[in-house]
Design a protein around this motif. Sequence first.
Motif, mmCIF file in Angstrom:
data_model
loop_
_atom_site.group_PDB
_atom_site.id
_atom_site.type_symbol
_atom_site.label_atom_id
_atom_site.label_comp_id
_atom_site.label_asym_id
_atom_site.label_seq_id
_atom_site.Cartn_x
_atom_site.Cartn_y
_atom_site.Cartn_z
ATOM 1 N N LEU A 23 0.811 -1.207 0.000
ATOM 2 C CA LEU A 23 0.000 0.000 0.000
ATOM 3 C C LEU A 23 0.853 1.269 0.000
ATOM 4 N N GLY A 24 2.109 1.132 -0.324
ATOM 5 C CA GLY A 24 3.019 2.264 -0.256
ATOM 6 C C GLY A 24 3.496 2.728 -1.617
ATOM 7 N N PRO A 25 4.141 3.880 -1.655
ATOM 8 C CA PRO A 25 4.637 4.425 -2.922
ATOM 9 C C PRO A 25 5.813 3.645 -3.491
ATOM 10 N N ASP A 26 6.422 2.790 -2.668
ATOM 11 C CA ASP A 26 7.576 2.023 -3.142
ATOM 12 C C ASP A 26 7.181 0.671 -3.720
ATOM 13 N N TRP A 27 5.877 0.418 -3.883
ATOM 14 C CA TRP A 27 5.435 -0.889 -4.353
ATOM 15 C C TRP A 27 6.085 -1.252 -5.689
ATOM 16 N N ASN A 28 6.667 -2.442 -5.741
ATOM 17 C CA ASN A 28 7.348 -2.938 -6.928
ATOM 18 C C ASN A 28 7.014 -4.411 -7.074
ATOM 19 N N PRO A 29 6.037 -4.765 -7.913
ATOM 20 C CA PRO A 29 5.605 -6.164 -8.014
ATOM 21 C C PRO A 29 6.703 -7.112 -8.482
ATOM 22 N N ASP A 30 7.554 -6.641 -9.361
ATOM 23 C CA ASP A 30 8.632 -7.508 -9.847
ATOM 24 C C ASP A 30 9.610 -7.837 -8.722
ATOM 25 N N GLN A 31 9.950 -6.836 -7.910
ATOM 26 C CA GLN A 31 10.861 -7.084 -6.805
ATOM 27 C C GLN A 31 10.216 -7.979 -5.756
ATOM 28 N N ALA A 32 8.939 -7.767 -5.497
ATOM 29 C CA ALA A 32 8.236 -8.605 -4.522
ATOM 30 C C ALA A 32 8.244 -10.064 -4.962
ATOM 31 N N LEU A 33 7.964 -10.316 -6.229
ATOM 32 C CA LEU A 33 7.955 -11.688 -6.729
ATOM 33 C C LEU A 33 9.351 -12.287 -6.686
ATOM 34 N N ALA A 34 10.358 -11.515 -7.058
ATOM 35 C CA ALA A 34 11.732 -12.003 -7.004
ATOM 36 C C ALA A 34 12.118 -12.366 -5.577
ATOM 37 N N ASN A 35 11.691 -11.554 -4.605
ATOM 38 C CA ASN A 35 11.982 -11.856 -3.209
ATOM 39 C C ASN A 35 11.346 -13.179 -2.786
ATOM 40 N N LEU A 36 10.095 -13.386 -3.185
ATOM 41 C CA LEU A 36 9.394 -14.611 -2.819
ATOM 42 C C LEU A 36 10.059 -15.843 -3.420
ATOM 43 N N LEU A 37 10.499 -15.713 -4.664
ATOM 44 C CA LEU A 37 11.082 -16.860 -5.381
ATOM 45 C C LEU A 37 12.539 -17.117 -5.029
ATOM 46 N N ALA A 38 13.130 -16.234 -4.238
ATOM 47 C CA ALA A 38 14.553 -16.383 -3.909
ATOM 48 C C ALA A 38 14.826 -17.634 -3.081
ATOM 49 N N ASP A 39 13.825 -18.116 -2.368
ATOM 50 C CA ASP A 39 13.969 -19.344 -1.575
ATOM 51 C C ASP A 39 12.878 -20.309 -2.031
ATOM 52 N N PRO A 40 13.099 -21.013 -3.146
ATOM 53 C CA PRO A 40 12.029 -21.811 -3.765
ATOM 54 C C PRO A 40 11.521 -22.967 -2.910
ATOM 55 N N ALA A 41 12.302 -23.413 -1.943
ATOM 56 C CA ALA A 41 11.867 -24.533 -1.107
ATOM 57 C C ALA A 41 10.984 -24.092 0.057
ATOM 58 N N ARG A 42 10.896 -22.811 0.286
ATOM 59 C CA ARG A 42 10.142 -22.318 1.442
ATOM 60 C C ARG A 42 8.639 -22.435 1.197
ATOM 61 N N PRO A 43 7.858 -22.873 2.184
ATOM 62 C CA PRO A 43 6.404 -22.924 2.016
ATOM 63 C C PRO A 43 5.840 -21.543 1.693
ATOM 64 N N LEU A 44 4.889 -21.512 0.776
ATOM 65 C CA LEU A 44 4.343 -20.249 0.304
ATOM 66 C C LEU A 44 3.774 -19.419 1.447
ATOM 67 N N GLY A 45 3.055 -20.054 2.368
ATOM 68 C CA GLY A 45 2.461 -19.312 3.471
ATOM 69 C C GLY A 45 3.496 -18.591 4.316
ATOM 70 N N GLU A 46 4.606 -19.252 4.600
ATOM 71 C CA GLU A 46 5.667 -18.618 5.381
ATOM 72 C C GLU A 46 6.318 -17.480 4.602
ATOM 73 N N ALA A 47 6.510 -17.682 3.301
ATOM 74 C CA ALA A 47 7.137 -16.647 2.480
ATOM 75 C C ALA A 47 6.260 -15.399 2.402
ATOM 76 N N LEU A 48 4.943 -15.589 2.342
ATOM 77 C CA LEU A 48 4.037 -14.443 2.264
ATOM 78 C C LEU A 48 4.042 -13.625 3.550
ATOM 79 N N LEU A 49 4.236 -14.280 4.684
ATOM 80 C CA LEU A 49 4.244 -13.575 5.965
ATOM 81 C C LEU A 49 5.572 -12.886 6.257
ATOM 82 N N ASP A 50 6.599 -13.240 5.521
ATOM 83 C CA ASP A 50 7.914 -12.638 5.733
ATOM 84 C C ASP A 50 7.918 -11.225 5.157
#
Length: 278
Positions: free
Chosen positions: A129-156
Motif C-alpha cells: 500500500l506504499g509508494p515504493d510498491w514494486n511487483p517484480d521485486q516482490a515476486l523475485a523476493n518470494l522466489l529467492a527461496d524456492p523450497a520455502r512454504p508459500l504461506g511462510e514466504a508471504l508472511l515474511d
Amino acid sequence: MPEGDTVWQAAKRLHEALAGKVLTRSDLRVPKFATADLTGRTVLDVTARGKHLLTRIEGGLTLHSHLRMDGSWKVFADGQRWVGGPAHQIRAILGNADRTAVGYRLPVLELLRTTEEIRAVGHLGPDLLGPDWNPDQALANLLADPARPLGEALLDQRNLAGIGNVYKCELCFLLGVTPWLPVGALPADRAAALPALAKKLLETNRDRLIRTTTGRRGQDLFVYGRAPRPCLRCQTSVRLADQGDGSRERPTYWCPGCQAGPAPSPAASRRTPRRTTN
C-alpha cells in the motif's frame, strides 16, 4: 497481528487527527523515552510502512510504533472518555487542542531521528500500500527461496510488506494452492499473478470497516476462520492447522478440495477452531 490495510487505516486516522497541529500533550510511557517531551512541536505526518507506523514530528523526530497482536491507537475528541483498555495499558499519548491519540498495549514504541527510520523499516520489502510498491521485486523476493512454504514466504515482511495471516490464507485459496506448497512449485502463471492479486485485496479493503475477499455479505472470507464449515465453492469442510517456522505457529485455514499441494494430515491438523462471525 494486524494486516497492512488495518495499519494503513490507523495511520490515516492519526494523520487526520494530528498532522499540521501543535502537540499540547506528550507522554511516552516506556522507560527509555519517559522523559522525552514533544509538546510545542508540530506533527508533520503519520504514515504506514507495511505494518509499522511512523509519526514524523517537527525537529527531525519520528515516533515509531508497531501494533503486533494486541496494540492499537485510538483517537478521542476533547472531553471524550477514553475507551481502549485500562490506564496501565497506555503506552503513548499525543494530544493537541482538538484531538488526543492514545496508544494501548504497544509492544514497539521508540523515538528516533527521522533520518534513521531505516533502522526501523529498512528491512522491509516493497509495501503493498506504499509508494515504493514494486511487483517484480516482490515476486523475485518470494522466489529467492524456492523450497520455502508459500504461506511462510508471504508472511515474511522482508519479501513484501503488509500481508498478515488472514491474507496469507485467502491468497493461497485464490491461487488454488495450499500454504505448504513450496514457492518454487507454484505454477508460473499463478506466481506472476500473485503480486497484483495481493495488492488488489489490500487496496479493496483499506477503506472498509469489514474486510472481505469474497464480495458476499455475511460470508466475507473464503477460508479464514471458517473451519470446519463447508467451502463456499466446493462444499468440502475447511480445515485448520498451525503453520510456522518454529518461532511462531499461526492458525492456517485451507480447503482440501480447492487447493492443491502438501498439507498436514487430518490427525495432525485437528485443533479447536477459533470463533468467528465470517
